[in-house]
Design an enzyme around this catalytic site. Structure first.
Site, PDB file in Angstrom:
ATOM      1  CB  SER A  61      -0.823  -0.014   1.223  1.00 43.63           C
ATOM      2  OG  SER A  61      -2.250  -0.447   0.647  1.00 43.63           O
ATOM      3  CE  LYS A  64      -3.956   0.994  -1.628  1.00 43.35           C
ATOM      4  NZ  LYS A  64      -3.866  -0.194  -0.791  1.00 43.35           N
ATOM      5  CE1 TYR A 186      -4.282  -0.882  -4.831  1.00 44.93           C
ATOM      6  CE2 TYR A 186      -4.659  -3.065  -5.173  1.00 44.93           C
ATOM      7  CZ  TYR A 186      -4.508  -2.201  -4.236  1.00 44.93           C
ATOM      8  OH  TYR A 186      -4.521  -2.109  -2.783  1.00 44.93           O
ATOM      9  CE1 TYR A 238      -3.572  -0.492   5.132  1.00 46.85           C
ATOM     10  CE2 TYR A 238      -1.898  -0.835   6.643  1.00 46.85           C
ATOM     11  CZ  TYR A 238      -2.281  -1.225   5.322  1.00 46.85           C
ATOM     12  OH  TYR A 238      -1.484  -1.620   4.374  1.00 46.85           O
ATOM     13  CB  VAL A 256      -0.197  -5.847   4.044  1.00 46.88           C
ATOM     14  CG1 VAL A 256      -1.798  -5.263   4.408  1.00 46.88           C
ATOM     15  CG2 VAL A 256      -0.352  -6.384   2.700  1.00 46.88           C
TER      16      VAL A 256
HETATM   17  N1  GLU Z   1      -1.927  -5.205  -2.154  1.00 47.26           N
HETATM   18  C1  GLU Z   1      -2.593  -5.175  -1.380  1.00 47.26           C
HETATM   19  C2  GLU Z   1      -4.182  -5.374  -1.160  1.00 47.26           C
HETATM   20  O1  GLU Z   1      -4.606  -4.697  -2.128  1.00 47.26           O
HETATM   21  C3  GLU Z   1      -2.182  -3.898  -0.491  1.00 47.26           C
HETATM   22  C4  GLU Z   1      -2.790  -3.792   0.666  1.00 47.26           C
HETATM   23  C5  GLU Z   1      -1.930  -2.798   1.818  1.00 47.26           C
HETATM   24  O2  GLU Z   1      -0.723  -2.850   1.897  1.00 47.26           O
HETATM   25  O3  GLU Z   1      -2.604  -2.282   2.341  1.00 47.26           O
HETATM   26  O4  GLU Z   1      -4.873  -6.115  -0.515  1.00 47.26           O
END
Ligand code: GLU
Length: 303
Positions: A61, A64, A186, A238, A256
């Site tokens: 994530s 992002k 993504y 989060y 994650v």
């Molecule tokens: N590729 C992970 C997902 O989409 C990223 C989640 C994350 O790191 O928050 O579930």
């Protein structure tokens, strides 16, 4: 600083027993949860590396942040935030619940729905190859590549993100027919292999308002960096972002894969790798380390 960091890491290791790797992506479940590394890169050019700072792990994530910065640059503020909000969601990163209420757009670009929406704006105008090039530059790390095992592992367990993407399509938030390529973009971005050091490098670029610390080159627009850092502060950890802001007060983004990118404005970038996660998806040892560094080095933005 090294002593403070060593002490914090020693204490943080005790937390690892209470965390777990992200086994919902099977390949991530294979990672040794006892690994821990911290890199701090300060604006006076000094770098501290302790522990597993050269081990590669997937950015997940934290990508992002990069996608948001690139989208703001290429599509503009209005387009990015036309259908994606700027508010913390208070829900898990992959939640569908509020998104299904007919009036709701993705809460912010740091949760999956927001990031997938932004991916759909980028896919027609920028290639993954170019995104990789930008990521390498921002992280000052030419060794960043796609981790094909993690990419394939996530692509074969994609149901939840697929559900999110189709919901976005049904609500007209992403263009019709763009589900597959948006998801692919993504997941590729999530599967880039970084190190704690690459994250610290990127953190310092953000801390310096988008300026490369060695060459002085402008990598990102200052205004874009301001937006990105603010959203990291409010939404980056989060649904633990509010508590983290109170106790730590350092704009951060976790993934994650166990990474955390932290930005102490004007002062330093911090990169952490600790794959044992807490119940919200944040590196459990990483969170502990940031809390003690914030306290010991007086890094809280409102200190
Ligand atoms: N590729 C992970 C997902 O989409 C990223 C989640 C994350 O790191 O928050 O579930």
């Amino acid at each position: 600083m090294r002593k403070i960091l060593e002490h914090a890491m020693g204490e943080a290791r005790k937390e690892i027993a209470f965390g777990e790797t992200a086994s919902y992506i099977p390949e991530l479940g294979q990672v040794d949860k006892n690994q821990l590394g911290v890199c701090i890169y300060t604006s006076d050019g000094k770098k501290e590396n302790i522990g597993d700072t050269d081990i590669r792990f997937t950015i997940q994530s934290i990508s992002k942040v990069i996608t948001l910065a690139v989208a703001l640059e290429r599509c503009g503020f209005y387009k990015v935030f036309e259908k994606v909000g700027m508010e913390p969601s208070g829900d898990a990163f992959n939640s569908l619940v509020k998104l299904d209420l007919s009036s709701n757009y993705p809460y912010n670009p740091m949760i999956n729905s927001g990031a997938i929406a932004i991916a759909s704006y980028l896919t027609p105008i920028i290639s993954f190859k170019k995104m990789l090039e930008i990521t390498r530059k921002l992280c000052m790390d030419e060794q960043i590549t796609l981790n094909a095992d993690v990419y394939l592992s996530e692509m074969s367990h994609i149901s939840r993100n697929k559900a999110i993407a189709y919901l976005l399509e049904s609500k007209g938030i992403i263009p019709g027919g763009s589900v597959q390529e948006s998801l692919d973009f993504y997941v590729r971005m999530c599967s880039l292999n970084v190190t704690a050091e690459s994250l610290a490098n990127f953190g310092l670029v953000l801390a310096q308002g988008g300026i490369h610390p060695k060459t002085g080159e402008k990598l990102l627009d200052k205004e874009i960096v301001r937006v990105v850092k603010t959203i990291m502060l409010t939404c980056g950890m989060y649904d633990g972002s509010g508590e983290f802001a109170v106790h730590v007060g350092i704009p951060s983004k976790s993934g994650v894969g166990g990474g955390i990118l932290s930005v102490v404005d004007k002062k330093m970038g911090i990169g952490i790798f600790g794959p044992a996660l807490d119940g919200k998806g944040n590196s459990i040892a990483g969170r502990y380390i940031l809390k003690s560094l914030s306290k010991e080095l007086n890094l809280h933005m409102f200190a």
